[in-house]
Design a protein around this motif. Sequence first.
Motif, PDB file in Angstrom:
ATOM      1  N   SER A  14       0.816  -1.223   0.000  1.00 38.66           N
ATOM      2  CA  SER A  14       0.000   0.000   0.000  1.00 38.66           C
ATOM      3  C   SER A  14       0.848   1.271   0.000  1.00 38.66           C
ATOM      4  O   SER A  14       0.307   2.372  -0.075  1.00 38.66           O
ATOM      5  CB  SER A  14      -0.944   0.010   1.204  1.00 38.66           C
ATOM      6  OG  SER A  14      -0.212  -0.116   2.394  1.00 38.66           O
ATOM      7  N   SER A  16       2.682   4.422  -1.050  1.00 40.48           N
ATOM      8  CA  SER A  16       2.264   5.236  -2.198  1.00 40.48           C
ATOM      9  C   SER A  16       3.116   6.485  -2.332  1.00 40.48           C
ATOM     10  O   SER A  16       3.746   6.935  -1.377  1.00 40.48           O
ATOM     11  CB  SER A  16       0.796   5.665  -2.023  1.00 40.48           C
ATOM     12  OG  SER A  16      -0.017   4.532  -1.897  1.00 40.48           O
ATOM     13  N   LYS A  52      -5.673   1.798   0.147  1.00 41.49           N
ATOM     14  CA  LYS A  52      -5.073   0.640  -0.525  1.00 41.49           C
ATOM     15  C   LYS A  52      -4.880  -0.525   0.447  1.00 41.49           C
ATOM     16  O   LYS A  52      -5.031  -1.687   0.081  1.00 41.49           O
ATOM     17  CB  LYS A  52      -3.723   1.025  -1.153  1.00 41.49           C
ATOM     18  CG  LYS A  52      -3.883   1.737  -2.493  1.00 41.49           C
ATOM     19  CD  LYS A  52      -2.591   2.350  -2.971  1.00 41.49           C
ATOM     20  CE  LYS A  52      -1.641   1.363  -3.598  1.00 41.49           C
ATOM     21  NZ  LYS A  52      -0.433   2.055  -4.121  1.00 41.49           N
ATOM     22  N   ARG A  55      -8.588  -1.533   1.344  1.00 45.23           N
ATOM     23  CA  ARG A  55      -9.494  -1.719   0.197  1.00 45.23           C
ATOM     24  C   ARG A  55     -10.915  -1.344   0.611  1.00 45.23           C
ATOM     25  O   ARG A  55     -11.878  -2.065   0.345  1.00 45.23           O
ATOM     26  CB  ARG A  55      -9.437  -3.154  -0.337  1.00 45.23           C
ATOM     27  CG  ARG A  55      -8.082  -3.536  -0.907  1.00 45.23           C
ATOM     28  CD  ARG A  55      -7.806  -2.831  -2.212  1.00 45.23           C
ATOM     29  NE  ARG A  55      -6.436  -3.088  -2.688  1.00 45.23           N
ATOM     30  CZ  ARG A  55      -5.775  -2.280  -3.502  1.00 45.23           C
ATOM     31  NH1 ARG A  55      -6.305  -1.170  -3.944  1.00 45.23           N
ATOM     32  NH2 ARG A  55      -4.561  -2.562  -3.901  1.00 45.23           N
TER      33      ARG A  55
END
Length: 160
Positions: A14, A16, A52, A55
């Motif tokens: 996840s 980013s 992420k 979800r």
Amino acid sequence: MERDLDAGRRVSESASEYSELALPNDANGLGNLLGGKIMHLVDLAGAIAAIKHCRNVVVTASVDHMDFLHPVRIGQLVRLRSSVNRAFRTSLEVGVKVWVDDLISGSQRHVSSAFLTFVSIDAEGRGVPVPPVIPETEDEKRRYEEAGARRAYRLSQRPR
Ligand SMILES: CC(C)(COP(=O)(O)OP(=O)(O)OC[C@H]1O[C@@H](n2cnc3c(N)ncnc32)[C@H](O)[C@@H]1OP(=O)(O)O)[C@@H](O)C(=O)NCCC(=O)NCCS
């Protein structure tokens, strides 16, 4: 095939990066980017990693203390890196580090860092359990441990 979420998700799944050019509309009278604009970008970058990981939809529950170490000039690139430090029951701590890149000179400077707590919620605003985090590197393991202490402090400061 979907992996079993009970086993958790790796930090790298996840982590980013989010970038935005500093534009005149977001400048103060000196021609530097407003601190509030950087806080907005920190919230966005943090939310991307949190969503992420889960979800699922998340809301920002808290943002820890932030310092601004260097001004960002208009025309420079604000670059934010975010990763999940630790997940609790319905909440998770995300760390965001902000850099400013001067695209002409190529210089890069650390501008700010922040820890945010996001809560994963359903359509009625109720908390939804989040998958655990699997820290793999030494840095990820250190951040995981430190996030536990930060959570204890944060919750002790929570208004009753
Ligand atoms: C954040 C929010 C979901 C918490 O709701 P709540 O009913 O107080 O929830 P709970 O007391 O059951 O706590 C839920 C989780 O949030 C965490 N939490 C709540 N307030 C927190 C805070 N100030 N700092 C850190 N974590 C917090 C709790 O520790 C808990 O985590 P856990 O399940 O992992 O143990 C709720 O206050 C909310 O929706 N706030 C508005 C969020 C929002 O709109 N943000 C955008 C900016 S306005």
